[in-house]
Design a protein around this motif. Structure first.
Motif, PDB file in Angstrom:
ATOM      1  N   THR A  26       0.846  -1.188   0.000  1.00 26.76           N
ATOM      2  CA  THR A  26       0.000   0.000   0.000  1.00 26.76           C
ATOM      3  C   THR A  26       0.885   1.243   0.000  1.00 26.76           C
ATOM      4  N   LEU A  27       0.363   2.344  -0.478  1.00 27.03           N
ATOM      5  CA  LEU A  27       1.096   3.598  -0.477  1.00 27.03           C
ATOM      6  C   LEU A  27       1.440   3.990   0.960  1.00 27.03           C
ATOM      7  N   SER A  28       0.510   3.781   1.869  1.00 28.44           N
ATOM      8  CA  SER A  28       0.742   4.112   3.274  1.00 28.44           C
ATOM      9  C   SER A  28       1.939   3.344   3.832  1.00 28.44           C
ATOM     10  N   LYS A  29       1.994   2.048   3.565  1.00 29.62           N
ATOM     11  CA  LYS A  29       3.108   1.235   4.072  1.00 29.62           C
ATOM     12  C   LYS A  29       4.420   1.672   3.437  1.00 29.62           C
ATOM     13  N   ALA A  30       4.413   1.967   2.147  1.00 31.55           N
ATOM     14  CA  ALA A  30       5.626   2.415   1.471  1.00 31.55           C
ATOM     15  C   ALA A  30       6.142   3.707   2.097  1.00 31.55           C
ATOM     16  N   LEU A  31       5.256   4.632   2.404  1.00 27.81           N
ATOM     17  CA  LEU A  31       5.661   5.895   3.025  1.00 27.81           C
ATOM     18  C   LEU A  31       6.186   5.675   4.440  1.00 27.81           C
ATOM     19  N   ARG A  32       5.520   4.813   5.217  1.00 24.70           N
ATOM     20  CA  ARG A  32       5.975   4.545   6.593  1.00 24.70           C
ATOM     21  C   ARG A  32       7.355   3.901   6.589  1.00 24.70           C
ATOM     22  N   GLU A  33       7.557   2.911   5.722  1.00 24.53           N
ATOM     23  CA  GLU A  33       8.848   2.236   5.669  1.00 24.53           C
ATOM     24  C   GLU A  33       9.941   3.171   5.146  1.00 24.53           C
ATOM     25  N   GLY A  34       9.595   4.010   4.190  1.00 23.69           N
ATOM     26  CA  GLY A  34      10.562   4.992   3.690  1.00 23.69           C
ATOM     27  C   GLY A  34      10.963   5.985   4.764  1.00 23.69           C
ATOM     28  N   ALA A  35      10.006   6.451   5.532  1.00 21.02           N
ATOM     29  CA  ALA A  35      10.312   7.375   6.632  1.00 21.02           C
ATOM     30  C   ALA A  35      11.178   6.691   7.677  1.00 21.02           C
ATOM     31  N   GLN A  36      10.893   5.438   7.971  1.00 24.03           N
ATOM     32  CA  GLN A  36      11.689   4.699   8.951  1.00 24.03           C
ATOM     33  C   GLN A  36      13.138   4.586   8.484  1.00 24.03           C
ATOM     34  N   LEU A  37      13.348   4.235   7.221  1.00 23.67           N
ATOM     35  CA  LEU A  37      14.703   4.134   6.681  1.00 23.67           C
ATOM     36  C   LEU A  37      15.421   5.482   6.729  1.00 23.67           C
TER      37      LEU A  37
END
Length: 65
Positions: A26-37
């Protein structure tokens, strides 16, 4: 959990939508994981990795604020 607002251009949004589609997330998960990295990398550069790790919950998941 906290709500965060992020503004993207139409081109940025299209790129993120395509990335999420090709990675089958999902776009939401991609954004959360990107922010975490991003924040993990920033913590390493600032020498704050120990501080960041000390605030993690069980299993490597961030604790709720």
């Amino acid at each position: 959990m906290k709500l965060v607002t992020v503004w993207f251009t139409e081109e940025e949004k299209a790129f993120l939508d395509e990335l999420a589609k090709t990675e089958d997330v999902t776009l939401s998960k991609a954004l959360r994981e990107g922010a975490q990295l991003y924040f993990e990398d920033a913590a390493k550069k600032l020498g704050a990795s120990d501080w960041l790790e000390a605030r993690r919950g069980e299993g490597g998941e961030a604790r709720p604020a």
